[in-house]
Design a protein around this motif. Structure first.
Motif, short mmCIF file in Angstrom:
data_model
loop_
_atom_site.label_atom_id
_atom_site.label_comp_id
_atom_site.label_asym_id
_atom_site.label_seq_id
_atom_site.Cartn_x
_atom_site.Cartn_y
_atom_site.Cartn_z
N VAL A 170 0.84 -1.20 0.00
CA VAL A 170 0.00 0.00 0.00
C VAL A 170 0.87 1.25 0.00
O VAL A 170 0.68 2.16 -0.82
N ALA A 171 1.83 1.32 0.91
CA ALA A 171 2.72 2.48 0.95
C ALA A 171 3.48 2.62 -0.37
O ALA A 171 3.62 3.72 -0.90
N HIS A 172 3.94 1.52 -0.90
CA HIS A 172 4.67 1.54 -2.17
C HIS A 172 3.80 2.10 -3.29
O HIS A 172 4.24 2.95 -4.08
N ALA A 173 2.56 1.64 -3.37
CA ALA A 173 1.65 2.10 -4.42
C ALA A 173 1.36 3.58 -4.31
O ALA A 173 1.41 4.30 -5.32
N VAL A 174 1.07 4.07 -3.11
CA VAL A 174 0.73 5.49 -3.00
C VAL A 174 1.94 6.38 -3.26
O VAL A 174 1.80 7.45 -3.85
N VAL A 175 3.11 5.96 -2.85
CA VAL A 175 4.31 6.75 -3.11
C VAL A 175 4.48 6.97 -4.61
O VAL A 175 4.89 8.03 -5.06
N HIS A 176 4.13 5.96 -5.40
CA HIS A 176 4.34 6.03 -6.84
C HIS A 176 3.16 6.58 -7.64
O HIS A 176 3.32 6.91 -8.81
N HIS A 177 1.98 6.69 -7.01
CA HIS A 177 0.80 7.04 -7.80
C HIS A 177 0.02 8.27 -7.33
O HIS A 177 -0.95 8.64 -7.98
N VAL A 178 0.39 8.89 -6.23
CA VAL A 178 -0.33 10.10 -5.82
C VAL A 178 0.44 11.33 -6.29
O VAL A 178 1.63 11.27 -6.53
N GLY A 179 -0.28 12.43 -6.39
CA GLY A 179 0.33 13.66 -6.89
C GLY A 179 0.75 14.63 -5.80
O GLY A 179 0.91 15.82 -6.06
N CYS A 180 0.89 14.14 -4.57
CA CYS A 180 1.29 15.00 -3.46
C CYS A 180 2.39 14.30 -2.67
O CYS A 180 2.62 13.11 -2.85
N PRO A 181 3.04 15.03 -1.77
CA PRO A 181 4.03 14.37 -0.91
C PRO A 181 3.37 13.29 -0.04
O PRO A 181 2.21 13.41 0.33
N VAL A 182 4.13 12.24 0.25
CA VAL A 182 3.64 11.13 1.08
C VAL A 182 4.58 10.96 2.26
O VAL A 182 5.80 10.89 2.08
N ALA A 183 4.02 10.92 3.47
CA ALA A 183 4.79 10.60 4.67
C ALA A 183 4.47 9.17 5.07
O ALA A 183 3.30 8.85 5.30
N VAL A 184 5.47 8.32 5.10
CA VAL A 184 5.29 6.94 5.52
C VAL A 184 5.81 6.84 6.95
O VAL A 184 7.00 7.00 7.21
N VAL A 185 4.90 6.57 7.89
CA VAL A 185 5.23 6.62 9.32
C VAL A 185 5.16 5.21 9.90
O VAL A 185 4.12 4.56 9.85
N PRO A 186 6.28 4.73 10.46
CA PRO A 186 6.25 3.39 11.07
C PRO A 186 5.47 3.40 12.38
O PRO A 186 5.44 4.39 13.12
N HIS A 187 4.80 2.29 12.64
CA HIS A 187 4.07 2.13 13.89
C HIS A 187 4.18 0.68 14.34
O HIS A 187 4.56 -0.20 13.59
N ASP A 188 3.88 0.43 15.61
CA ASP A 188 3.93 -0.93 16.15
C ASP A 188 2.61 -1.62 15.97
O ASP A 188 1.58 -1.10 15.94
#
Length: 76
Positions: free
Chosen positions: A58-76
């Protein structure tokens, strides 16, 4: 979900937040929802790996397909 966002809305009242619940594939829904957004924040599971960042599909797809900056935040 509203309870999770409440503290952040109270701390940053000038920042607009849109809450949306939808059905379907997460990556497709997020790409669609991010149209016109200034930032998309997605989570990723924190792993035991110490070297490098490991993103899921999911994170990989949005990083490559959205037109805005993406913040990927790790969580437990």
């Amino acid at each position: 979900m509203t309870g999770v966002l409440r503290p952040w809305r109270e701390k940053y009242p000038a920042v607009p937040v849109t809450q949306l619940v939808s059905e379907g594939r997460a990556a497709v829904a997020l790409v669609h929802a991010a149209k016109g957004a200034g930032l998309l924040v997605v989570g990723r599971r924190a792993s035991g790996h110490r070297l490098g960042a490991h993103t899921g599909p999911v994170a990989h797809a949005v990083v490559h397909h959205v037109g805005c900056p993406v913040a990927v935040v790790p969580h437990d």
